[in-house]
Design a protein around this motif. Structure first.
Motif, PDB file in Angstrom:
ATOM      1  N   LYS A  86     123.945  60.489  33.934  1.00 48.63           N
ATOM      2  CA  LYS A  86     124.069  60.311  32.490  1.00 48.63           C
ATOM      3  C   LYS A  86     122.698  60.157  31.819  1.00 48.63           C
ATOM      4  N   GLY A  87     121.640  60.160  32.625  1.00 44.02           N
ATOM      5  CA  GLY A  87     120.306  59.985  32.074  1.00 44.02           C
ATOM      6  C   GLY A  87     119.950  58.537  31.812  1.00 44.02           C
ATOM      7  N   GLU A  88     120.713  57.627  32.399  1.00 44.35           N
ATOM      8  CA  GLU A  88     120.486  56.192  32.181  1.00 44.35           C
ATOM      9  C   GLU A  88     119.672  55.603  33.326  1.00 44.35           C
ATOM     10  N   PHE A  89     118.878  54.638  33.003  1.00 42.20           N
ATOM     11  CA  PHE A  89     118.096  53.897  33.982  1.00 42.20           C
ATOM     12  C   PHE A  89     117.835  52.538  33.364  1.00 42.20           C
ATOM     13  N   ASN A  90     118.386  51.480  33.944  1.00 38.19           N
ATOM     14  CA  ASN A  90     118.241  50.156  33.338  1.00 38.19           C
ATOM     15  C   ASN A  90     117.446  49.220  34.239  1.00 38.19           C
ATOM     16  N   ILE A  91     117.267  48.016  33.795  1.00 41.05           N
ATOM     17  CA  ILE A  91     116.429  47.058  34.524  1.00 41.05           C
ATOM     18  C   ILE A  91     117.010  46.751  35.896  1.00 41.05           C
ATOM     19  N   LEU A  92     118.333  46.732  36.024  1.00 41.27           N
ATOM     20  CA  LEU A  92     118.951  46.487  37.321  1.00 41.27           C
ATOM     21  C   LEU A  92     118.610  47.617  38.301  1.00 41.27           C
ATOM     22  N   ASP A  93     118.616  48.857  37.814  1.00 40.66           N
ATOM     23  CA  ASP A  93     118.221  49.993  38.656  1.00 40.66           C
ATOM     24  C   ASP A  93     116.775  49.841  39.116  1.00 40.66           C
ATOM     25  N   LEU A  94     115.916  49.406  38.219  1.00 40.14           N
ATOM     26  CA  LEU A  94     114.510  49.219  38.563  1.00 40.14           C
ATOM     27  C   LEU A  94     114.346  48.147  39.634  1.00 40.14           C
ATOM     28  N   LEU A  95     115.049  47.028  39.478  1.00 39.84           N
ATOM     29  CA  LEU A  95     114.951  45.953  40.463  1.00 39.84           C
ATOM     30  C   LEU A  95     115.461  46.401  41.826  1.00 39.84           C
ATOM     31  N   LYS A  96     116.566  47.145  41.846  1.00 37.99           N
ATOM     32  CA  LYS A  96     117.091  47.671  43.118  1.00 37.99           C
ATOM     33  C   LYS A  96     116.071  48.599  43.765  1.00 37.99           C
ATOM     34  N   PHE A  97     115.488  49.509  42.974  1.00 28.48           N
ATOM     35  CA  PHE A  97     114.501  50.445  43.484  1.00 28.48           C
ATOM     36  C   PHE A  97     113.285  49.712  44.044  1.00 28.48           C
ATOM     37  N   ALA A  98     112.896  48.618  43.403  1.00 32.30           N
ATOM     38  CA  ALA A  98     111.739  47.839  43.842  1.00 32.30           C
ATOM     39  C   ALA A  98     112.033  46.984  45.065  1.00 32.30           C
ATOM     40  N   GLY A  99     113.314  46.950  45.474  1.00 35.65           N
ATOM     41  CA  GLY A  99     113.671  46.189  46.667  1.00 35.65           C
ATOM     42  C   GLY A  99     113.884  44.706  46.424  1.00 35.65           C
ATOM     43  N   VAL A 100     114.069  44.340  45.181  1.00 34.89           N
ATOM     44  CA  VAL A 100     114.320  42.929  44.867  1.00 34.89           C
ATOM     45  C   VAL A 100     115.717  42.573  45.359  1.00 34.89           C
ATOM     46  N   PRO A 101     115.834  41.533  46.199  1.00 35.78           N
ATOM     47  CA  PRO A 101     117.170  41.159  46.674  1.00 35.78           C
ATOM     48  C   PRO A 101     118.013  40.633  45.510  1.00 35.78           C
ATOM     49  N   LEU A 102     119.133  41.278  45.288  1.00 38.54           N
ATOM     50  CA  LEU A 102     120.013  40.905  44.190  1.00 38.54           C
ATOM     51  C   LEU A 102     121.225  40.194  44.768  1.00 38.54           C
ATOM     52  N   SER A 103     121.182  38.883  44.738  1.00 40.93           N
ATOM     53  CA  SER A 103     122.284  38.105  45.296  1.00 40.93           C
ATOM     54  C   SER A 103     123.253  37.711  44.192  1.00 40.93           C
ATOM     55  N   GLN A 104     124.403  37.279  44.605  1.00 34.40           N
ATOM     56  CA  GLN A 104     125.397  36.789  43.667  1.00 34.40           C
ATOM     57  C   GLN A 104     124.921  35.466  43.095  1.00 34.40           C
ATOM     58  N   PRO A 105     125.327  35.134  41.866  1.00 34.79           N
ATOM     59  CA  PRO A 105     124.935  33.833  41.304  1.00 34.79           C
ATOM     60  C   PRO A 105     125.542  32.714  42.135  1.00 34.79           C
ATOM     61  N   PRO A 106     124.859  31.587  42.219  1.00 36.14           N
ATOM     62  CA  PRO A 106     125.387  30.487  43.025  1.00 36.14           C
ATOM     63  C   PRO A 106     126.715  29.986  42.472  1.00 36.14           C
ATOM     64  N   ALA A 107     127.553  29.538  43.381  1.00 36.85           N
ATOM     65  CA  ALA A 107     128.849  28.984  42.980  1.00 36.85           C
ATOM     66  C   ALA A 107     128.617  27.682  42.231  1.00 36.85           C
ATOM     67  N   PRO A 108     129.487  27.366  41.273  1.00 32.38           N
ATOM     68  CA  PRO A 108     129.317  26.097  40.555  1.00 32.38           C
ATOM     69  C   PRO A 108     129.476  24.923  41.528  1.00 32.38           C
ATOM     70  N   PRO A 109     128.783  23.823  41.259  1.00 30.43           N
ATOM     71  CA  PRO A 109     128.881  22.678  42.176  1.00 30.43           C
ATOM     72  C   PRO A 109     130.306  22.130  42.202  1.00 30.43           C
ATOM     73  N   THR A 110     130.676  21.662  43.375  1.00 29.37           N
ATOM     74  CA  THR A 110     132.012  21.057  43.487  1.00 29.37           C
ATOM     75  C   THR A 110     131.944  19.616  43.006  1.00 29.37           C
ATOM     76  N   PRO A 111     132.985  19.175  42.315  1.00 30.86           N
ATOM     77  CA  PRO A 111     132.964  17.800  41.822  1.00 30.86           C
ATOM     78  C   PRO A 111     133.033  16.811  42.982  1.00 30.86           C
ATOM     79  N   PRO A 112     132.445  15.637  42.791  1.00 27.70           N
ATOM     80  CA  PRO A 112     132.493  14.638  43.878  1.00 27.70           C
ATOM     81  C   PRO A 112     133.935  14.187  44.111  1.00 27.70           C
ATOM     82  N   PRO A 113     134.223  13.761  45.334  1.00 28.29           N
ATOM     83  CA  PRO A 113     135.587  13.300  45.616  1.00 28.29           C
ATOM     84  C   PRO A 113     135.928  12.068  44.803  1.00 28.29           C
ATOM     85  N   ALA A 114     137.198  11.980  44.444  1.00 27.21           N
ATOM     86  CA  ALA A 114     137.650  10.824  43.673  1.00 27.21           C
ATOM     87  C   ALA A 114     137.572   9.570  44.528  1.00 27.21           C
ATOM     88  N   PRO A 115     137.215   8.436  43.932  1.00 31.58           N
ATOM     89  CA  PRO A 115     137.090   7.184  44.722  1.00 31.58           C
ATOM     90  C   PRO A 115     138.414   6.685  45.212  1.00 31.58           C
TER      91      PRO A 115
END
Length: 115
Positions: A86-115
């Motif tokens: 389609k003639g598109e090239f975005n920043i994500l494509d550039l990062l992939k091409f540069a070999g930047v490891p693209l990991s998933q965002p971290p999972a939200p913290p789990t709430p502490p157990p109830a007392p």
């Protein structure tokens, strides 16, 4: 003719608490404050909102256009050779091409157990 963009902007109630400063910010909000509030409202401060992102992007583009030695001025018709069908090239494509490891965002913290 310049293209008009439709951008979602903040509503008056998003700026209501500015009245407490009593300096007119609710009528004439400084750009830096608007951008921070917009980021807070649209993404809980994780990223810029549409107006803030546009301002930052246009500043960078203006800097590149104003620099006679920038690649933008040296070769204004250049297009990425790695563009998709389609003639598109975005920043994500550039990062992939540069070999930047693209990991998933971290999972939200789990709430502490109830007392």
């Amino acid at each position: 003719m310049a293209q008009r963009l439709r951008v979602k902007i903040l509503k008056d109630d998003h700026l209501e608490d500015l009245r407490k400063f009593k300096v007119g910010f609710e009528r004439s909000t400084p750009p830096w404050f608007y951008m921070l509030r917009e980021a807070d409202v649209f993404s809980k401060g994780e990223k810029l909102g549409p107006v803030g992102a546009r301002i930052v992007a246009e500043v960078f583009i203006g800097m590149l256009q104003g620099d006679r030695q920038s690649f933008l001025n040296a070769n204004p018709n250049w297009r990425p050779e790695l563009a998709n069908e389609k003639g598109e090239f975005n920043i994500l494509d550039l990062l992939k091409f540069a070999g930047v490891p693209l990991s998933q965002p971290p999972a939200p913290p789990t709430p502490p157990p109830a007392p």
